[in-house]
Design a protein around this motif. Sequence first.
Motif, short mmCIF file in Angstrom:
data_model
loop_
_atom_site.label_atom_id
_atom_site.label_comp_id
_atom_site.label_asym_id
_atom_site.label_seq_id
_atom_site.Cartn_x
_atom_site.Cartn_y
_atom_site.Cartn_z
N PRO A 142 -9.62 6.15 23.65
CA PRO A 142 -10.45 4.81 23.13
C PRO A 142 -9.37 3.55 22.50
O PRO A 142 -9.07 4.78 21.59
N GLY A 143 -9.21 2.48 22.23
CA GLY A 143 -8.29 1.85 21.12
C GLY A 143 -9.14 2.51 19.98
O GLY A 143 -8.35 2.04 19.19
N GLY A 144 -10.42 2.53 20.26
CA GLY A 144 -11.18 2.49 18.70
C GLY A 144 -10.56 3.43 18.30
O GLY A 144 -11.09 3.55 17.08
N PHE A 145 -10.53 4.61 18.82
CA PHE A 145 -10.19 5.35 18.24
C PHE A 145 -8.89 5.44 17.59
O PHE A 145 -8.76 5.95 16.11
N TRP A 146 -7.57 5.45 18.31
CA TRP A 146 -6.50 4.49 17.66
C TRP A 146 -6.71 4.07 16.55
O TRP A 146 -5.38 3.99 15.94
N VAL A 147 -7.42 3.13 16.18
CA VAL A 147 -7.64 1.94 14.99
C VAL A 147 -8.11 3.07 14.03
O VAL A 147 -7.51 2.51 13.27
N PHE A 148 -9.03 4.25 14.56
CA PHE A 148 -9.68 4.74 13.27
C PHE A 148 -8.17 5.63 12.84
O PHE A 148 -8.13 5.66 11.62
N VAL A 149 -7.27 5.62 13.39
CA VAL A 149 -5.90 7.18 13.44
C VAL A 149 -5.04 6.00 12.76
O VAL A 149 -4.81 6.52 11.00
N PHE A 150 -5.05 5.03 12.91
CA PHE A 150 -3.93 4.39 11.85
C PHE A 150 -4.87 3.37 10.36
O PHE A 150 -4.06 3.78 9.50
N LEU A 151 -6.42 3.76 10.57
CA LEU A 151 -7.22 3.33 9.12
C LEU A 151 -6.97 4.37 8.40
O LEU A 151 -6.83 4.59 7.56
N LEU A 152 -7.09 5.99 9.01
CA LEU A 152 -6.80 6.35 8.49
C LEU A 152 -5.36 7.06 7.53
O LEU A 152 -5.58 7.51 6.68
N TRP A 153 -5.05 6.64 8.51
CA TRP A 153 -3.33 6.81 7.61
C TRP A 153 -3.18 6.17 6.62
O TRP A 153 -2.08 6.08 5.66
N THR A 154 -3.08 4.59 7.13
CA THR A 154 -2.55 4.06 5.89
C THR A 154 -3.70 4.02 4.51
O THR A 154 -2.39 3.90 3.43
N VAL A 155 -4.94 4.64 4.53
CA VAL A 155 -5.70 4.38 3.48
C VAL A 155 -5.38 5.93 2.73
O VAL A 155 -4.59 5.94 1.65
N GLY A 156 -4.74 6.79 3.91
CA GLY A 156 -4.26 8.01 3.28
C GLY A 156 -3.00 8.15 2.40
O GLY A 156 -2.22 8.58 1.35
N SER A 157 -2.52 6.65 2.76
CA SER A 157 -0.89 6.02 2.40
C SER A 157 -0.59 5.96 1.18
O SER A 157 -0.51 6.15 0.06
N VAL A 158 -1.68 5.51 0.76
CA VAL A 158 -2.25 4.50 -0.28
C VAL A 158 -2.99 5.84 -1.42
O VAL A 158 -1.74 5.23 -2.68
N LEU A 159 -3.34 6.67 -1.31
CA LEU A 159 -4.03 8.08 -2.39
C LEU A 159 -3.04 8.42 -2.54
O LEU A 159 -2.27 9.00 -3.23
N ALA A 160 -1.94 8.40 -0.91
CA ALA A 160 -0.43 9.74 -1.40
C ALA A 160 0.59 8.87 -1.80
O ALA A 160 1.21 9.11 -2.84
N GLY A 161 0.40 7.18 -2.11
CA GLY A 161 1.51 6.20 -3.06
C GLY A 161 0.98 6.86 -4.79
O GLY A 161 1.55 6.84 -5.61
N ALA A 162 -0.63 6.52 -4.90
CA ALA A 162 -1.22 5.92 -6.04
C ALA A 162 -0.79 8.19 -6.37
O ALA A 162 -0.64 8.50 -7.74
N TYR A 163 -1.25 9.22 -5.68
CA TYR A 163 -0.29 10.41 -6.74
C TYR A 163 0.88 10.52 -6.90
O TYR A 163 1.20 10.54 -8.30
N LEU A 164 1.89 9.88 -6.41
CA LEU A 164 3.21 10.47 -5.67
C LEU A 164 3.87 9.04 -7.47
O LEU A 164 4.84 9.69 -8.13
N LEU A 165 3.23 7.73 -8.00
CA LEU A 165 3.26 6.98 -8.80
C LEU A 165 2.95 7.63 -9.71
O LEU A 165 2.83 6.24 -10.68
N ASP A 166 1.73 8.15 -10.46
CA ASP A 166 0.90 8.72 -11.34
C ASP A 166 0.04 7.91 -11.72
O ASP A 166 -0.15 7.60 -12.80
N LEU A 167 -0.59 7.24 -10.39
CA LEU A 167 -1.76 5.88 -10.69
C LEU A 167 -3.29 6.76 -10.24
O LEU A 167 -3.81 6.16 -11.17
N LEU A 168 -3.15 7.58 -9.54
CA LEU A 168 -4.69 8.63 -9.82
C LEU A 168 -5.52 8.76 -11.44
O LEU A 168 -3.91 9.07 -12.54
#
Length: 239
Positions: free
Chosen positions: A206-232
């Motif tokens: 279902p399309g909702g599944f792919w929206v969830f995948v995109f949301l998981l990826w984008t939010v996870g990327s923010v956290l990964a960026g915060a880690y790389l840029l020493d903002l955690l």
Amino acid sequence: MPFSLGDILGAQVQPPFGVVAGAALIALALVVVNTTWRVVRNAITIAHEGGHAAAAVLTGRRLRGIRLHSDTSGLTIMKGKPTGIGMAVTLLAGYATPSLLGIAGAALLDRGHIRLLLWITIVLLLAILVMIRNFYGLLLILATGAAVFAVSWYATAPWQALFAYTGVWFLLIGGVRPVVEVQLHRRRGSGMRSDPDQLAGITRLPGGFWVFVFLLWTVGSVLAGAYLLDLLPENALAR
């Protein structure tokens, strides 16, 4: 101030924590305030359509061009089989690319490559420029490239750092909002030709599944960026 190739490839002194955090706050404001979002969303669209185009080429599809519109929408024109893994990868690349570029940019900044990041951005914009097939898209890419070039060539190091960090944070944070927006459009019944729904037609998930995948990826990327840029929190204390 002009500089040499060694200056571009070499590492610069990383800015203090206040600059990194300030850049994140600027990017956040650009994304959450509707007035600014309507303008800066064009940068996310460039990355989104560029992701579609790159994936299309890598999966053996014929890329015919890219169109960028004044309402911040875009269209990647390609020819190939409308189903299969190649088409699925091409559709996945759109919403994934802004965050992917943000993580790559954060990794460069983590190593002090501020000017190199700016010049890689210019090269990527030039690669997209040759595929643009409408006048507004041409103006948008030229204006964006000119702004990045002006900062990379004439701005002082502190301003280059602020610009680069803000741009990376914007790609990371700005990658989330379009995913939320597409789900809202889907709920209103106006997004049935969206990437998630096209993926649903190909994969039978279902399309909702792919929206969830995109949301998981984008939010996870923010956290990964915060880690790389020493903002955690733990990284911020160490910095």
